[in-house]
Design a protein around this motif. Structure first.
Motif: not given
Length: 368
Positions: A303-307
């Motif tokens: 998971n992440y919001k921004q790579n």
């Protein structure tokens, strides 16, 4: 620029002692079965709080030749081999062997949706001999059907050495292992000052400090460092994680605020990653500037919001592959290691270099 900065800081700002931390990551464990290192696909053995080694139950089925059945209604694992059956239940410290109840030395554990069982209990109940090497955090298993063969040579860690189908650069290494593929040996070296570079055979033959005692300390620190580095979770990460990561590196004061910033970023960006890195002690070389240990790694980003900056690595956004969510990747990488002292005793100064990157020299592939 990166290497020059690392050396300058190591010389001028290193600290002599590692800081105490409140929490430690569970020590990772190597498993050697019949002279070969076992590679675990998605869950790695570890030492539990009880001091006992737990392994994923999949290992039992694939490596010890048993059949494993999951009974969801009772949260029970049934393990069968030949005419013997073992039943273990999640969270329970009791097991049944052919219907008779017996006590386990550690309870069965469910971790990251994987079932972990006590290794010694399962192995010994299927007539396997189990030994523990505390210096290298290694479990050595020999099954009953294996016969001693005096013609088979073993390395200092009990693994089989091969003499056929050798890599093209076999002379660079003190020996070639049966359980290591040629692609790992033949991966190019990181060469910074070729005229001063040394391969593994030369280091072990000419530098007294390259002995098993020192190398074992180094490898343990590398494994523990990357057990943290490759396992960051925004739901649980805290400064203890950062303090422990720092303790396995050649310490530079400037890094502490950088690690704090990364811990904050993991929480803000809701980063979840998992994986492991396994350094190979017979594959250490000098680039002419620093020492590197070739390692096998596996990583999955959940998971992440921004790579962006998913790992604590200032070069991540520049050179790292773009990992897709939920996909396992594996490969090889050369990890820089070092010490801030000279002389015959390296001991506790051996560590991962400050400012280390997994992407100085690496090879990566998606696991299908």
């Amino acid at each position: 620029m990166k290497k020059g900065l690392s050396l300058l800081v190591a010389a001028g700002l290193t600290l002599g002692a590692f800081p105490a931390v409140m929490e430690a990551a569970p020590p990772l464990v190597n498993v050697h079965l019949n002279g070969k290192k076992v590679q675990f696909p998605d869950a790695h053995p570890f030492v539990a709080d009880s001091g006992r080694t737990l392994v994923p139950v999949r290992f039992v089925s694939e490596s010890l030749g048993a059949n494993v059945t999951w009974i969801g209604e009772t949260q029970t694992v049934a393990i069968q081999q030949g005419g013997k059956e073992i039943r273990l239940r999640i969270g329970d410290s009791k097991a049944t062997v052919d219907g008779a109840e017996t006590t386990l030395d550690a309870p069965v554990l469910l971790k990251s949706n994987r079932t972990f069982v006590p290794l010694r209990f399962v192995s010994e109940n299927f007539n396997a001999k189990v030994e523990w090497d505390g210096a290298t955090q290694t479990v050595v298993i020999k099954t009953a059907d294996q016969k001693d063969d005096p013609s088979v040579k073993l390395d200092p860690y009990g693994r089989k050495i091969r003499t056929t189908n050798l890599p093209s650069n076999a002379a660079d290494y003190p020996y070639i292992l049966e359980d290591v593929p040629n692609e790992m040996y033949e991966m190019k070296y990181l060469s910074e000052f070729p005229e001063r570079a040394k391969n593994t055979s030369t280091l072990y033959r000419t530098i007294p400090e390259f002995n098993k005692e020192n190398v074992d300390i180094w490898m343990e620190r590398v494994r523990k460092h990357f057990a943290l580095y490759l396992n960051a979770d925004y739901r649980t990460i805290n400064q203890n994680w950062g303090d422990e990561l720092y303790s396995y590196r050649i310490q530079a004061i400037y890094e502490q605020p950088q690690i704090e910033k990364y811990v904050s970023w993991v929480k803000t960006n809701e980063i979840q990653i998992e994986g492991y890195l396994d350094p190979e002690p017979s594959m250490i070389y000098s680039s002419g500037w620093g020492y590197f240990v070739r390692s096998k790694y596996k990583i999955r980003v959940l998971n992440y919001k921004q790579n962006s900056n998913l790992l604590y690595d200032e070069f991540y956004d520049i050179v790292a592959p773009k990992f897709e969510k939920g996909v396992w990747y594996e490969g090889y990488t050369d990890i820089e290691i070092g010490t801030n002292v000279g002389g015959p005793y390296w001991g506790d100064t051996l560590a991962v270099i400050n400012n280390v990157s997994m992407f100085d020299n690496y090879w990566n592939r998606r696991v299908e």
